[in-house]
Design a protein around this motif. Structure first.
Motif, short mmCIF file in Angstrom:
data_model
loop_
_atom_site.label_atom_id
_atom_site.label_comp_id
_atom_site.label_asym_id
_atom_site.label_seq_id
_atom_site.Cartn_x
_atom_site.Cartn_y
_atom_site.Cartn_z
N GLU A 1 109.63 8.39 51.17
CA GLU A 1 109.09 9.42 52.08
C GLU A 1 110.41 9.95 52.91
OE1 GLU A 1 107.80 6.62 52.22
OE2 GLU A 1 105.63 7.31 51.26
N LEU B 1 112.40 12.71 51.02
CA LEU B 1 111.52 14.18 51.27
C LEU B 1 111.75 14.72 52.51
CD1 LEU B 1 109.77 16.32 49.89
CD2 LEU B 1 108.11 15.12 50.70
N LEU B 2 111.65 14.15 53.48
CA LEU B 2 111.88 14.50 54.92
C LEU B 2 113.35 14.97 55.24
CD1 LEU B 2 109.66 11.96 56.91
CD2 LEU B 2 109.28 14.54 56.31
N ARG C 1 113.78 18.38 53.70
CA ARG C 1 113.22 19.28 54.44
C ARG C 1 113.91 19.72 55.63
NH1 ARG C 1 107.09 16.93 54.77
NH2 ARG C 1 106.24 17.64 52.60
N ARG D 1 100.89 26.51 51.98
CA ARG D 1 100.01 25.53 51.34
C ARG D 1 99.03 26.45 51.02
NH1 ARG D 1 100.82 19.21 53.20
NH2 ARG D 1 102.83 19.38 52.28
N ARG E 1 102.52 25.88 57.47
CA ARG E 1 102.65 24.57 58.32
C ARG E 1 104.07 24.66 58.52
NH1 ARG E 1 102.98 18.45 55.75
NH2 ARG E 1 103.81 17.70 57.50
N TYR F 1 107.29 15.36 64.27
CA TYR F 1 107.94 14.62 62.72
C TYR F 1 109.27 14.20 63.38
CZ TYR F 1 104.54 14.90 59.36
OH TYR F 1 102.99 14.45 58.65
N ASP G 1 99.76 19.09 58.52
CA ASP G 1 99.48 17.96 57.72
C ASP G 1 98.31 17.75 57.52
OD1 ASP G 1 100.48 15.88 55.89
OD2 ASP G 1 100.23 14.51 57.67
C1 IPM Z 1 102.84 16.09 53.01
C2 IPM Z 1 103.04 14.29 53.03
C3 IPM Z 1 104.26 14.01 53.93
C4 IPM Z 1 104.05 14.52 55.14
C5 IPM Z 1 104.65 12.55 53.78
C6 IPM Z 1 104.69 12.13 52.17
C7 IPM Z 1 105.98 12.36 54.41
O1 IPM Z 1 101.85 13.90 53.72
O2 IPM Z 1 103.69 16.63 52.58
O3 IPM Z 1 101.74 16.40 53.64
O4 IPM Z 1 103.69 13.79 56.25
O5 IPM Z 1 104.65 15.61 55.53
#
Ligand code: IPM
Ligand code: MG
Length: 367
Positions: free
Chosen positions: A89, A92-93, A96, A106, A134, A141, A248
């Motif tokens: 994860e 991905l973070l 972002r 979304r 969002r 976070y 989220d």
């Molecule tokens: C989302 C996921 C992510 C988040 C995780 C995978 C880090 O739940 O994209 O909603 O919490 O943002």
């Protein structure tokens, strides 16, 4: 202008759904003359296994250069016990945060053919079309201080909710801009009754509205009440704008209203680059579904629709994005279903690849 696309299939079902997206990308190249310069790389557990990090600096640098990044999914039990800093994860973070993708779009749209899959009554969800915006790079976070600290003879876990006025204002603008192209309504959600960051959020959204978007209808709700209203009568909403953590939660809730997580795409957008296109990453809302990975049972639609959002928001091809969405609607209306969309009455589901092929055929029929 060459259209550059970086594909990061990631873990679990990521690679198999992305294989279907590649077919769709090729289709647009061959049949619509929309040619993409596609490169592919690793992210998440796959990157950790190869390089000992969920995202290498080279991949990060490449992501900063391309017009759009398309990501499959990250994570899985194999990597669950890794230290926090190298968990899938985190890859991905990092994308972002370093790309500064502050607005996460979304959509939760209920395809008519699937309205019976919702846990809510058909009349509550049929025709549903809402957009959750969002905030994605701030809040709890990323706020400091964070960590697990010692305090006397016990430990304390700390995260910090933090928002600056400019962070709130820019995501509010994204929401108002989107609303103008939809039903012109924004509902902002926070907890201004409990949190100072929520008080500031509400104030700044209102200021941006009054100064720049007085034509858009603005309302606000406490996020808990918003969750309740989303399940009670979701069609009251058009665009919802909210912070990182509430977004989220609320986006998972909204996703499930539509009946299947396997259907929902997302776009994460940042500031415009030199070429006027926003920094952008597109990914399905669903996760890596390790329980079904490698079996050809995954639904590729969310990931294909994520490419559709790239067509719309990065490549200015709204008409082609509509074409793709219409083709998918037709496939579903014809009764084609992957395993996640099978009702109790059963039947033989399409494989991931068969669903991809059905979509290509429906695309051909739009010509
Ligand atoms: C989302 C996921 C992510 C988040 C995780 C995978 C880090 O739940 O994209 O909603 O919490 O943002
Ligand atoms: Mg989530």
């Amino acid at each position: 202008m060459a259209n550059t696309l970086l594909i990061l299939p990631g873990d679990g079902i990521g690679p198999e759904v992305m294989a279907e997206v590649r077919k769709v990308i090729d289709w647009f190249g061959k049949k619509r003359g929309l040619v993409f310069d596609v490169s592919e790389d690793l992210v998440g557990g796959a990157a950790y296994d190869a390089h000992g990090t969920p995202l290498t600096d080279a991949t990060m640098a490449r992501a900063q250069e391309v017009d759009a990044v398309l990501l499959g999914a990250v994570g899985g039990p194999k990597w669950d016990s890794l230290p926090f800093e190298v968990k899938p994860e985190r890859g991905l973070l990092r994308l972002r945060k370093e790309m500064d993708l502050y607005a996460n779009l979304r959509p939760a749209r209920c395809f008519d053919a699937l309205a019976d899959f919702s846990s809510l009554k058909r009349e509550v969800v049929a025709g549903l079309d809402i957009m959750i915006v969002r905030e994605l790079t701030g809040g709890v976070y990323f706020g400091e201080p964070r960590g697990i600290f010692r305090e006397g003879n016990e430990r304390v876990g700390i995260n910090t909710q933090r928002y600056t006025e400019s962070e709130i204002a820019r995501v509010a603008r994204s929401a108002f801009e989107l609303a103008r192209r939809r039903q012109n309504r924004v509902c902002s959600m926070e907890k201004a009754n409990v949190m100072e960051s929520g008080v500031l959020w509400r104030e700044v959204v209102q200021q941006v509205h009054d100064a720049e978007y007085p034509d858009v209808e603005l309302s606000d709700m406490y996020a808990d009440a918003g969750a309740m209203q989303l399940t009670r009568w979701p069609k009251q909403f058009d665009v919802i704008v909210t912070d990182n953590l509430f977004g989220d939660l609320l986006s998972d809730l909204a996703a499930m209203l539509t009946g299947s997580l396997g259907m929902l795409p997302s776009a994460s957008l940042g500031a415009p680059m030199g070429n006027g296109r926003p920094k952008a990453l597109y990914e399905p809302v669903h996760g890596s579904a390790p329980d079904i990975a490698g079996q050809g049972r995954a639904n590729p639609i969310a990931c294909i629709l994520s490419f559709g959002m790239a067509l719309r928001y990065s490549f200015d091809q709204g008409t082609e994005a509509d074409r793709l969405e219409t083709a998918i609607e037709k496939v579903l209306a014809s009764g084609a279903r992957t395993a996640d969309l099978m009702g109790p009455e059963g039947g033989t589901p399409l494989s991931t690849a068969q669903m991809g092929d059905a979509i290509l055929k429906a695309l051909d029929e739009t010509l």
